[in-house]
Write a protein that holds these residues in place. Structure first.
Motif, PDB file in Angstrom:
ATOM      1  N   GLU A 197      44.987  53.584  27.459  1.00 33.38           N
ATOM      2  CA  GLU A 197      43.717  53.091  27.260  1.00 33.38           C
ATOM      3  C   GLU A 197      43.045  52.703  28.969  1.00 33.38           C
ATOM      4  O   GLU A 197      44.040  52.360  29.722  1.00 33.38           O
ATOM      5  CB  GLU A 197      43.736  51.659  26.800  1.00 33.38           C
ATOM      6  CG  GLU A 197      44.134  51.492  25.428  1.00 33.38           C
ATOM      7  CD  GLU A 197      43.186  52.214  24.470  1.00 33.38           C
ATOM      8  OE1 GLU A 197      41.820  52.238  24.915  1.00 33.38           O
ATOM      9  OE2 GLU A 197      43.295  52.611  23.098  1.00 33.38           O
ATOM     10  N   LEU A 198      42.202  53.503  29.165  1.00 33.44           N
ATOM     11  CA  LEU A 198      41.533  53.297  30.638  1.00 33.44           C
ATOM     12  C   LEU A 198      40.856  51.855  30.860  1.00 33.44           C
ATOM     13  O   LEU A 198      40.111  51.394  30.019  1.00 33.44           O
ATOM     14  CB  LEU A 198      40.596  54.347  30.911  1.00 33.44           C
ATOM     15  CG  LEU A 198      41.222  55.574  30.981  1.00 33.44           C
ATOM     16  CD1 LEU A 198      40.079  57.012  30.976  1.00 33.44           C
ATOM     17  CD2 LEU A 198      42.237  55.874  32.159  1.00 33.44           C
ATOM     18  N   ASN A 199      41.210  51.316  32.017  1.00 29.39           N
ATOM     19  CA  ASN A 199      40.187  50.106  32.586  1.00 29.39           C
ATOM     20  C   ASN A 199      39.199  50.810  33.597  1.00 29.39           C
ATOM     21  O   ASN A 199      39.387  51.073  34.539  1.00 29.39           O
ATOM     22  CB  ASN A 199      41.059  49.235  33.415  1.00 29.39           C
ATOM     23  CG  ASN A 199      40.476  48.034  33.794  1.00 29.39           C
ATOM     24  OD1 ASN A 199      39.053  48.126  34.001  1.00 29.39           O
ATOM     25  ND2 ASN A 199      41.199  46.847  33.860  1.00 29.39           N
ATOM     26  N   ARG A 200      37.962  50.902  32.697  1.00 33.12           N
ATOM     27  CA  ARG A 200      37.040  51.347  33.386  1.00 33.12           C
ATOM     28  C   ARG A 200      36.493  50.987  34.600  1.00 33.12           C
ATOM     29  O   ARG A 200      36.240  51.347  35.683  1.00 33.12           O
ATOM     30  CB  ARG A 200      35.807  51.507  32.424  1.00 33.12           C
ATOM     31  CG  ARG A 200      34.615  52.591  33.112  1.00 33.12           C
ATOM     32  CD  ARG A 200      33.371  52.379  32.248  1.00 33.12           C
ATOM     33  NE  ARG A 200      32.091  53.032  32.686  1.00 33.12           N
ATOM     34  CZ  ARG A 200      31.993  54.394  32.591  1.00 33.12           C
ATOM     35  NH1 ARG A 200      32.814  55.290  31.780  1.00 33.12           N
ATOM     36  NH2 ARG A 200      30.988  55.141  32.960  1.00 33.12           N
ATOM     37  N   LEU A 258      44.335  47.373  37.556  1.00 35.17           N
ATOM     38  CA  LEU A 258      45.037  48.532  37.208  1.00 35.17           C
ATOM     39  C   LEU A 258      46.333  48.193  36.546  1.00 35.17           C
ATOM     40  O   LEU A 258      47.272  47.633  37.003  1.00 35.17           O
ATOM     41  CB  LEU A 258      45.484  49.324  38.679  1.00 35.17           C
ATOM     42  CG  LEU A 258      46.241  50.764  38.318  1.00 35.17           C
ATOM     43  CD1 LEU A 258      45.563  51.774  37.688  1.00 35.17           C
ATOM     44  CD2 LEU A 258      46.812  51.306  39.674  1.00 35.17           C
ATOM     45  N   GLU A 314      37.457  59.731  30.925  1.00 34.09           N
ATOM     46  CA  GLU A 314      37.380  59.282  29.566  1.00 34.09           C
ATOM     47  C   GLU A 314      37.348  60.431  28.408  1.00 34.09           C
ATOM     48  O   GLU A 314      37.772  60.390  27.425  1.00 34.09           O
ATOM     49  CB  GLU A 314      36.198  58.276  29.686  1.00 34.09           C
ATOM     50  CG  GLU A 314      36.365  57.042  30.155  1.00 34.09           C
ATOM     51  CD  GLU A 314      35.442  56.017  30.245  1.00 34.09           C
ATOM     52  OE1 GLU A 314      35.549  54.891  30.075  1.00 34.09           O
ATOM     53  OE2 GLU A 314      34.125  56.699  30.222  1.00 34.09           O
ATOM     54  N   SER A 333      48.884  50.867  31.021  1.00 31.41           N
ATOM     55  CA  SER A 333      48.334  51.596  30.192  1.00 31.41           C
ATOM     56  C   SER A 333      47.195  52.541  30.828  1.00 31.41           C
ATOM     57  O   SER A 333      47.044  53.742  30.327  1.00 31.41           O
ATOM     58  CB  SER A 333      47.395  50.989  29.066  1.00 31.41           C
ATOM     59  OG  SER A 333      46.496  50.059  29.580  1.00 31.41           O
ATOM     60  N   THR A 334      46.471  52.091  31.921  1.00 37.99           N
ATOM     61  CA  THR A 334      45.435  52.784  32.577  1.00 37.99           C
ATOM     62  C   THR A 334      46.256  54.137  33.313  1.00 37.99           C
ATOM     63  O   THR A 334      45.996  55.224  33.166  1.00 37.99           O
ATOM     64  CB  THR A 334      44.719  52.094  33.561  1.00 37.99           C
ATOM     65  OG1 THR A 334      43.974  51.157  32.952  1.00 37.99           O
ATOM     66  CG2 THR A 334      43.796  52.941  34.583  1.00 37.99           C
ATOM     67  N   ALA A 376      47.531  56.622  30.892  1.00 35.57           N
ATOM     68  CA  ALA A 376      46.167  57.455  30.396  1.00 35.57           C
ATOM     69  C   ALA A 376      45.981  58.718  31.470  1.00 35.57           C
ATOM     70  O   ALA A 376      45.651  59.814  31.002  1.00 35.57           O
ATOM     71  CB  ALA A 376      45.087  56.886  30.173  1.00 35.57           C
ATOM     72  N   LEU A 377      45.808  58.114  32.848  1.00 32.10           N
ATOM     73  CA  LEU A 377      45.574  58.922  34.019  1.00 32.10           C
ATOM     74  C   LEU A 377      46.530  60.089  34.086  1.00 32.10           C
ATOM     75  O   LEU A 377      46.422  61.217  34.388  1.00 32.10           O
ATOM     76  CB  LEU A 377      45.279  58.268  35.354  1.00 32.10           C
ATOM     77  CG  LEU A 377      44.231  57.348  35.404  1.00 32.10           C
ATOM     78  CD1 LEU A 377      44.311  56.445  36.665  1.00 32.10           C
ATOM     79  CD2 LEU A 377      42.988  58.219  35.612  1.00 32.10           C
ATOM     80  N   LEU A 386      38.813  51.999  37.634  1.00 32.99           N
ATOM     81  CA  LEU A 386      38.536  53.305  38.140  1.00 32.99           C
ATOM     82  C   LEU A 386      37.279  53.101  39.008  1.00 32.99           C
ATOM     83  O   LEU A 386      37.117  53.961  39.771  1.00 32.99           O
ATOM     84  CB  LEU A 386      38.386  54.152  37.056  1.00 32.99           C
ATOM     85  CG  LEU A 386      39.612  54.284  36.351  1.00 32.99           C
ATOM     86  CD1 LEU A 386      39.594  55.497  35.204  1.00 32.99           C
ATOM     87  CD2 LEU A 386      40.742  54.719  37.183  1.00 32.99           C
ATOM     88  N   PRO A 429      34.988  57.369  36.439  1.00 36.46           N
ATOM     89  CA  PRO A 429      35.618  57.398  35.075  1.00 36.46           C
ATOM     90  C   PRO A 429      35.175  58.226  33.946  1.00 36.46           C
ATOM     91  O   PRO A 429      35.900  58.535  33.021  1.00 36.46           O
ATOM     92  CB  PRO A 429      35.688  55.816  34.577  1.00 36.46           C
ATOM     93  CG  PRO A 429      34.582  55.475  35.189  1.00 36.46           C
ATOM     94  CD  PRO A 429      34.307  56.166  36.475  1.00 36.46           C
TER      95      PRO A 429
END
Length: 381
Positions: free
Chosen positions: A260-263, A286, A220, A289-290, A293-294, A266, A216
């Protein structure tokens, strides 16, 4: 004239006197359908939005409301559990949808099938219509139909509370969950949708799976740079110049929700060595929002694009079937209990006492095939 059912969000409930009749008529229609087409044939028809809407209209529900999905699917589920027709249903609206895995295990045990395969399918179908295809509709209804031969269909519905509209997703024995997987989608077409399961998104899917293997960290950093651009800042080190309006593209993504990424999700992807998009969608954590972002990073940094085509279908609305018993909200006319009872009585005679006379139904169908309803009687409920 509009030739589709808009499915606006409706509140309220079905009165008890009408619900009792709906249950009886639903049972009779299902008995006739399985006798005529078999369990697989019934599943194919449930996954057809026109046939399903016609079923809803025949039993007296509102012709153009979100309740046409939840009430009708609930009536069908209840009837299938009361009758042994070789087909059952799991799930439902809201909290009932979370019972789907346990109910699928029960059905699979009854029909001697592997439950885990169908539980996985149920999860994937929900993930596709929540994460992989984003149109502004939040799922709140999921019903999974499974027959004794292992054939399946899913009807699920999402709501857009801002627009007060619903959208219905139909699935049937999908061979793939990541390339044009739906049998049909019923609702109003939007100007754009984040569609990562179209046939145009194959390269996108492959690049995304490859990219998340790097972890990630880099993603990010790229996302933060793009957010800065949206606020009017320009990083010192930036990508090669292109004729691209980055801010407009970022705003399009933001119109669908947060970026927003869910670290942890990932990190799971790298730890599990996810090898395809289907496995990626099933990752714990997952969410929409993730993926947004991706997708933004892939589009503006790697020049790899998802599809933005809304895959909704526009089924012709079978309004003529509301003339069977009328509609709950009095369109095209109020449901009249005595007439409803006479229809039920006639069908019960046909199903249980004189099955040899079923050809009569086919003859009536031919008589009414070309009948057209008065346009002035079709109005929103």
């Amino acid at each position: 004239m509009r030739n589709i059912a808009d499915l606006p969000l409706h509140g309220g409930h079905v009165p008890a006197w009408l619900a009792r009749r709906m249950r009886r008529l639903t049972r009779l229609v299902l008995l006739l359908a399985v006798e005529e087409y078999g369990t697989k044939g019934l599943l194919e028809r449930l996954s057809d939005p026109v046939w399903f809407q016609a079923f809803n209209n025949v039993i007296g529900m509102d012709w153009d409301s979100s309740g046409s999905t939840t009430v009708t699917a609930g009536m069908i589920k209840d009837a299938l559990w009361r009758e042994e027709l070789g087909i059952k249903a799991a799930g439902g609206k809201g909290k009932k949808s979370r019972r789907t895995p346990d109910e699928l295990r029960r059905i699979a045990e009854l029909y001697e099938l592997d439950p885990e395969a169908y539980i996985r399918t149920s999860r994937l179908v929900a993930k596709v219509d929540t994460v992989a295809l984003q149109t502004g509709y939040q799922l709140y209804h999921h019903v999974f139909f499974l027959d004794e031969d292992g054939n399946w269909a899913v009807i699920q519905q999402g709501m857009n509370e801002t627009e007060r509209m619903a959208r219905r997703f139909h699935w049937f024995d999908a061979e793939t969950f990541t390339i044009n997987p739906h049998k049909a989608i019923s609702g109003l077409r939007r100007d754009f949708a984040l569609n990562t399961v179209s046939k145009e998104s194959r390269e996108y899917q492959k690049t995304l799976v490859d990219t998340v293997q790097d972890g990630p960290g880099r993603i990010e950093r790229e996302l933060e740079s793009l957010k800065a651009i949206a606020k009017g800042y320009r990083p010192l080190v930036y990508y090669k110049p292109r004729d691209v309006d980055e801010v407009s593209i970022i705003r399009r993504y933001e119109s669908l929700g947060r970026l927003e990424l869910n670290r942890r999700a990932l990190e799971f992807a790298r730890e599990l060595s996810v090898s395809n998009y289907e496995e990626f969608l099933l990752l714990k954590g997952l969410g929409p929002s993730t993926l947004r972002a991706l997708s933004l990073v892939l589009e503006l940094v790697y020049d790899v694009h998802p599809s933005w085509k809304d895959p909704v279908t526009h089924p012709p609305d079978p309004f003529k079937f509301t003339y069977a018993v009328g509609g709950k909200d009095r369109v095209p006319f109020p449901v009249e209990g005595q007439a409803y009872d006479e229809l039920i009585s006639f069908l019960e005679e046909l199903v249980f006492r004189h099955p040899e006379e079923r050809a009569l139904v086919r003859n009536v169908t031919r008589i009414t095939r070309n009948w057209r309803f008065p346009e002035g009687e079709k109005r929103a409920t």
